[in-house]
Design an enzyme around this catalytic site. Structure first.
Site, PDB file in Angstrom:
ATOM      1  N   HIS A   1       0.836  -1.206   0.000  1.00 16.47           N
ATOM      2  CA  HIS A   1       0.000   0.000   0.000  1.00 16.47           C
ATOM      3  C   HIS A   1       0.871   1.255   0.000  1.00 16.47           C
ATOM      4  CE1 HIS A   1      -3.220  -2.547   2.172  1.00 16.47           C
ATOM      5  NE2 HIS A   1      -3.652  -2.348   0.941  1.00 16.47           N
TER       6      HIS A   1
ATOM      7  N   ARG B   1      -1.495  -6.292  -8.092  1.00 15.52           N
ATOM      8  CA  ARG B   1      -0.375  -7.164  -7.774  1.00 15.52           C
ATOM      9  C   ARG B   1      -0.213  -8.271  -8.806  1.00 15.52           C
ATOM     10  NH1 ARG B   1      -3.281  -7.042  -2.590  1.00 15.52           N
ATOM     11  NH2 ARG B   1      -4.292  -8.778  -3.593  1.00 15.52           N
TER      12      ARG B   1
ATOM     13  N   SER C   1      -3.203  -7.371   2.507  1.00 15.25           N
ATOM     14  CA  SER C   1      -3.656  -7.313   3.905  1.00 15.25           C
ATOM     15  C   SER C   1      -4.134  -8.677   4.380  1.00 15.25           C
ATOM     16  CB  SER C   1      -4.784  -6.291   4.063  1.00 15.25           C
ATOM     17  OG  SER C   1      -4.293  -4.991   3.877  1.00 15.25           O
TER      18      SER C   1
ATOM     19  N   LYS D   1     -16.325  -6.903   5.043  1.00 15.86           N
ATOM     20  CA  LYS D   1     -15.052  -7.630   5.056  1.00 15.86           C
ATOM     21  C   LYS D   1     -14.653  -8.104   6.452  1.00 15.86           C
ATOM     22  CE  LYS D   1     -12.677  -5.992   0.956  1.00 15.86           C
ATOM     23  NZ  LYS D   1     -11.403  -5.492   0.455  1.00 15.86           N
TER      24      LYS D   1
END
Length: 162
Positions: free
Chosen positions: A18, A91, A129, A42
């Site tokens: 990030h 990514r 994460s 989430k």
């Protein structure tokens, strides 16, 4: 340079990937707003205010940055800020398919809204994460995955003891 952009996410927690994307965006835009999403769907490990605090600490040396919470649709938040551009990190190919769908959905909701995709450096390309949370849940060492500045926060939340 372009005026301003929004880099949205849950940042649960903020990772070196990030920060890499934020630094890249800060070189392209006069102002970067890191918009920390509430997103209870989430089931975040960290409470919203804690995530905001970690992002602020991890990015304290980036001058043209603002960190703020946001709720609801990204395009509604962007309109309220007068910003027409969002930054998203990619990514891998698997990220691209999901992010492309989100980008198209946002453009459908607001035709002036643009999405710019940035890749993190190769050394940060695998970090997410969810990987950090998984390592934390097994009391593993995340010191190479997250900014050093947030390690005390992880320890104070009793999710990290190394």
């Amino acid at each position: 340079m372009l005026k301003a952009c929004i880099y949205p996410g849950t940042f649960d927690p903020i990772t070196n990937g990030h920060v890499d994307v934020i630094k890249r965006a800060s070189k392209l835009f006069d102002k970067v707003i890191v918009a920390v999403a509430k997103n209870d769907n989430k089931k975040p490990m960290f409470e919203l205010n804690r995530r905001i605090e970690m992002v602020k600490i991890a990015t304290k040396n980036i001058q043209n940055l603002e960190v703020t919470p946001f709720f609801g649709l990204l395009v509604d938040f962007a309109k309220s800020q007068g910003i027409t551009t969002t930054i998203r990190g990619l990514r891998a190919v698997s990220d691209f398919e999901y992010e492309l769908q989100i980008g198209y959905a946002n453009a459908t909701l607001w035709s002036d809204f643009e999405t710019i995709y940035l890749m993190p450096s190769l050394e940060n390309a695998f970090i997410s994460s969810s990987i950090v949370r998984s390592v934390l849940s097994h009391n593993g060492d995340v010191s190479k995955l997250v900014p050093n500045e947030i390690l005390p926060f992880l320890k104070s939340e009793n999710v990290y003891s190394i």
